[in-house]
Design an enzyme around this catalytic site. Sequence first.
Site, short mmCIF file in Angstrom:
data_model
loop_
_atom_site.label_atom_id
_atom_site.label_comp_id
_atom_site.label_asym_id
_atom_site.label_seq_id
_atom_site.Cartn_x
_atom_site.Cartn_y
_atom_site.Cartn_z
N ARG A 1 11.11 -34.60 30.29
CA ARG A 1 11.55 -33.73 31.40
C ARG A 1 13.07 -33.71 31.49
NH1 ARG A 1 8.62 -36.61 35.97
NH2 ARG A 1 9.59 -35.10 37.36
N ARG B 1 14.70 -22.40 36.43
CA ARG B 1 14.97 -23.53 35.54
C ARG B 1 15.40 -23.07 34.16
NH1 ARG B 1 11.36 -27.51 38.31
NH2 ARG B 1 11.36 -29.47 37.20
N ARG C 1 2.92 -39.38 40.72
CA ARG C 1 2.70 -38.15 39.96
C ARG C 1 2.36 -38.47 38.51
NH1 ARG C 1 7.48 -33.94 41.22
NH2 ARG C 1 7.25 -33.72 38.97
N ARG D 1 8.91 -43.22 42.47
CA ARG D 1 8.47 -42.21 43.43
C ARG D 1 6.97 -42.32 43.72
NH1 ARG D 1 10.22 -36.21 42.42
NH2 ARG D 1 9.30 -36.54 40.38
N LYS E 1 15.82 -32.93 44.84
CA LYS E 1 15.70 -31.52 45.25
C LYS E 1 14.60 -31.35 46.29
CE LYS E 1 14.62 -29.89 41.14
NZ LYS E 1 14.74 -31.08 40.31
#
Length: 218
Positions: free
Chosen positions: A174, A91, A163, A130, A16
Site C-alpha cells: 500500500r 488516488r 483491518r 490500528r 485521513k
Amino acid sequence: MRPHALIFLGAPGAGKGTQAREVAKGLAIPQISTGDMLRDAVKKQTPLGMAAKAKMEAGALVPDEVVCGIVEERVSEPDCQKGFILDGFPRTIAQAEFVGRMLTSKGWGKPQVLDIEVDEDTLLKRLTGRRTCASCGEIYNIYFHPPKVEGICDKDGAKLLQRADDNEATIRQRLEAYRLQTAPLIDYYRRQGVLMTVDGNREPAAIAKELLDGFARA
Ligand code: AMP
C-alpha cells in the site's frame, strides 16, 4: 467563501480517516471514504465488493473506473448538495481529473486539498496498531490511543477489529502504491494553487482543531 469539496490526501496511516471524520462533523458535511465504501461492499459480497476484494487484499489500487463510479453515485445523493470531504479519493491523476470534471459540471470551484504529512516510522505504527469499532467505526490505536478495555469500543462496547489489509506485507504494497500513484497528486494540486499541508505527526485532537479553525476562517 469555503470551497464545496475538500480532499484529504496522505499516505496510508497518515490519519485521513480520523481527521476527515472530525472535520466533516465540525462543518456538517458528509465524509466520503472510498476505502470504507469498498470494505462495506466486500463485507456484503456485492458484485463491486467481489471485483475489489483481491486488489484490496494485495494492497493495490482498485481500477479508476470502479472507484470513480461509486464516488459519482455517492455525491449525487442529497446530503452532498452543500459540499463533502473526499477521504482517500482521488488516488491517481486520472481520478483527480475525474474530480475536476465532476466539480465543473456541478458549477463548483476548485477543491481545497489537504496533504497530511507523517514520518514513515509513525505511519507503520499507526497501521499495525490500528483497530476499528465494528459497529460505529471509531478508530483506536493500541500504541497511541488504546481503548479503556482491550478489544472493546469505549463508545458502544462493540468489538474492535483489525483491518484485513493492516498486515506487514500488505502495508508495504500500500505504501508503494501511494509512492508511485498517489504522491504525484501533491504536485498536481500544488500547481493548481489549492494545496495545504499539515504536520500529521501530532496528537489527532490538535490537528483537528487546527484544521477546523482554518476551514472556519476560509
Ligand atoms: P483506505 O481505507 O483508504 O486505506 O483504502 C483501502 C483500500 O481500498 C486501498 O488499499 C485500495 O485497495 C482501495 N481504495 C480505496 N480508495 C481507493 C481509490 N481512490 N482508488 C483505488 N483504490 C482505492
